[in-house]
Design an enzyme around this catalytic site. Structure first.
Site, PDB file in Angstrom:
ATOM      1  N   ARG A   1      43.832  45.354  43.842  1.00 45.25           N
ATOM      2  CA  ARG A   1      43.777  45.786  44.854  1.00 45.25           C
ATOM      3  C   ARG A   1      43.777  45.308  45.795  1.00 45.25           C
ATOM      4  O   ARG A   1      43.914  46.127  47.495  1.00 45.25           O
ATOM      5  CB  ARG A   1      44.515  47.512  44.696  1.00 45.25           C
ATOM      6  CG  ARG A   1      44.901  47.963  43.265  1.00 45.25           C
ATOM      7  CD  ARG A   1      45.055  49.466  42.873  1.00 45.25           C
ATOM      8  NE  ARG A   1      44.810  50.165  44.144  1.00 45.25           N
ATOM      9  CZ  ARG A   1      43.528  51.504  44.886  1.00 45.25           C
ATOM     10  NH1 ARG A   1      42.792  51.551  44.547  1.00 45.25           N
ATOM     11  NH2 ARG A   1      43.976  51.757  46.152  1.00 45.25           N
TER      12      ARG A   1
ATOM     13  N   GLY B   1      35.521  48.431  47.553  1.00 46.24           N
ATOM     14  CA  GLY B   1      34.750  50.342  46.828  1.00 46.24           C
ATOM     15  C   GLY B   1      36.776  50.905  46.724  1.00 46.24           C
ATOM     16  O   GLY B   1      37.654  50.004  47.262  1.00 46.24           O
TER      17      GLY B   1
ATOM     18  N   HIS C   1      37.448  39.508  44.528  1.00 45.25           N
ATOM     19  CA  HIS C   1      35.264  40.294  43.814  1.00 45.25           C
ATOM     20  C   HIS C   1      34.893  38.821  43.787  1.00 45.25           C
ATOM     21  O   HIS C   1      34.735  39.133  42.300  1.00 45.25           O
ATOM     22  CB  HIS C   1      36.245  41.013  43.538  1.00 45.25           C
ATOM     23  CG  HIS C   1      36.024  42.812  43.889  1.00 45.25           C
ATOM     24  ND1 HIS C   1      35.371  43.945  44.474  1.00 45.25           N
ATOM     25  CD2 HIS C   1      37.476  42.623  43.576  1.00 45.25           C
ATOM     26  CE1 HIS C   1      35.732  44.836  45.132  1.00 45.25           C
ATOM     27  NE2 HIS C   1      37.333  43.787  44.077  1.00 45.25           N
TER      28      HIS C   1
ATOM     29  N   CYS D   1      36.614  42.541  49.825  1.00 43.91           N
ATOM     30  CA  CYS D   1      37.502  43.854  49.326  1.00 43.91           C
ATOM     31  C   CYS D   1      37.393  45.242  50.552  1.00 43.91           C
ATOM     32  O   CYS D   1      37.512  44.992  51.813  1.00 43.91           O
ATOM     33  CB  CYS D   1      37.674  44.127  48.109  1.00 43.91           C
ATOM     34  SG  CYS D   1      39.095  45.465  47.652  1.00 43.91           S
TER      35      CYS D   1
ATOM     36  N   GLU E   1      31.268  38.893  43.540  1.00 43.56           N
ATOM     37  CA  GLU E   1      30.725  39.772  42.263  1.00 43.56           C
ATOM     38  C   GLU E   1      30.962  40.561  40.873  1.00 43.56           C
ATOM     39  O   GLU E   1      30.304  40.627  39.952  1.00 43.56           O
ATOM     40  CB  GLU E   1      29.909  41.182  42.987  1.00 43.56           C
ATOM     41  CG  GLU E   1      30.980  42.322  43.432  1.00 43.56           C
ATOM     42  CD  GLU E   1      32.254  42.389  44.609  1.00 43.56           C
ATOM     43  OE1 GLU E   1      32.682  42.993  44.085  1.00 43.56           O
ATOM     44  OE2 GLU E   1      32.324  40.723  44.624  1.00 43.56           O
TER      45      GLU E   1
ATOM     46  N   SER F   1      38.196  51.745  50.561  1.00 41.29           N
ATOM     47  CA  SER F   1      37.126  51.857  52.247  1.00 41.29           C
ATOM     48  C   SER F   1      38.010  53.461  52.948  1.00 41.29           C
ATOM     49  O   SER F   1      36.855  53.377  53.902  1.00 41.29           O
ATOM     50  CB  SER F   1      38.365  50.826  52.963  1.00 41.29           C
ATOM     51  OG  SER F   1      39.384  50.885  52.535  1.00 41.29           O
TER      52      SER F   1
ATOM     53  N   ARG G   1      45.992  47.161  54.165  1.00 47.41           N
ATOM     54  CA  ARG G   1      45.202  47.239  52.982  1.00 47.41           C
ATOM     55  C   ARG G   1      46.172  47.458  51.407  1.00 47.41           C
ATOM     56  O   ARG G   1      47.384  47.502  51.866  1.00 47.41           O
ATOM     57  CB  ARG G   1      44.765  48.771  52.672  1.00 47.41           C
ATOM     58  CG  ARG G   1      44.255  49.070  54.051  1.00 47.41           C
ATOM     59  CD  ARG G   1      43.459  50.597  53.928  1.00 47.41           C
ATOM     60  NE  ARG G   1      43.395  51.499  52.889  1.00 47.41           N
ATOM     61  CZ  ARG G   1      43.603  52.240  52.349  1.00 47.41           C
ATOM     62  NH1 ARG G   1      44.051  52.614  52.218  1.00 47.41           N
ATOM     63  NH2 ARG G   1      42.143  52.616  51.646  1.00 47.41           N
TER      64      ARG G   1
END
Length: 192
Positions: free
Chosen positions: A137, A50, A172, A82, A174, A52, A109
């Site tokens: 990203r 998401g 990711h 992430c 997921e 941070s 980041r």
């Protein structure tokens, strides 16, 4: 076994879907009362991808940061993907303060650039095998402490690591159909 998923912002529903495929019950954690209510029944926690900064701000506003940090510091298993990786990092380049700061890693980041710079690849992950990796990203781990085990690299950049019961990925898992990393995390939870 039941796994908590921080559900303030980001890809929490996708993690719940992965756990469901493994036959693992999950609970979405949205506030301090919710966390306190379920904590004793949980075997681990997932911190999803998401944004941070937004998640960190919400954790502070909802008074969840310190109780979760204490749980992680005492050995409670956690899987950060992430943004979740960034939340766990002891140091974040170009940022004054960390969030949980429990894992001995330095993170950069948005190292993989803008949304348009997102990509998909496959690479070997120690203890898991070759897995698909979706980067959006994503951050990179620029350095690790002595007790941190590097699990995967892509283009000579660290993208997955583990320190004790803390597992992190800059990609990711997921967002794929591969359950390997979630299984790996469940195994961590079983022995914790």
């Amino acid at each position: 076994m039941k796994i908590g998923i921080l559900a303030l912002q980001g890809a929490f529903a996708e993690h719940a879907r992965m756990l469901e495929k493994l036959g693992i019950e999950s609970v979405e954690l949205r506030n301090l009362k919710n966390f306190q209510q379920h904590y004793s029944d949980l075997s681990g926690l997932i911190l999803p991808g998401g944004e941070s900064t937004a998640i960190g701000k919400l954790l502070r506003e909802l008074y969840m940061l310190e109780p979760i940090k204490q749980a992680i510091s005492s050995g409670f298993p956690v899987f950060g993907t992430c943004a979740g990786l960034i939340l766990l990092a002891k140091e974040i380049t170009s940022q004054k303060e960390s969030h949980f700061g429990t894992m001995d890693i330095v993170v950069e980041r948005n190292a993989y650039g803008r949304q348009l710079g997102s990509f998909y690849t496959e690479a070997d992950c120690k203890g898991v095998g070759k897995i698909p990796m979706t980067f959006i990203r994503g951050p990179i781990i620029s350095s690790v402490g002595k007790k941190v085990n590097i699990l995967a690299t892509v283009n000579n950049k660290i993208v997955a690591a583990q320190e004790k019961n803390m597992l992190v990925t800059s990609f990711h898992p997921e967002l794929t159909n591969n359950l390997s990393l979630h299984k790996y995390f469940i195994d961590i939870c079983k022995v914790a």
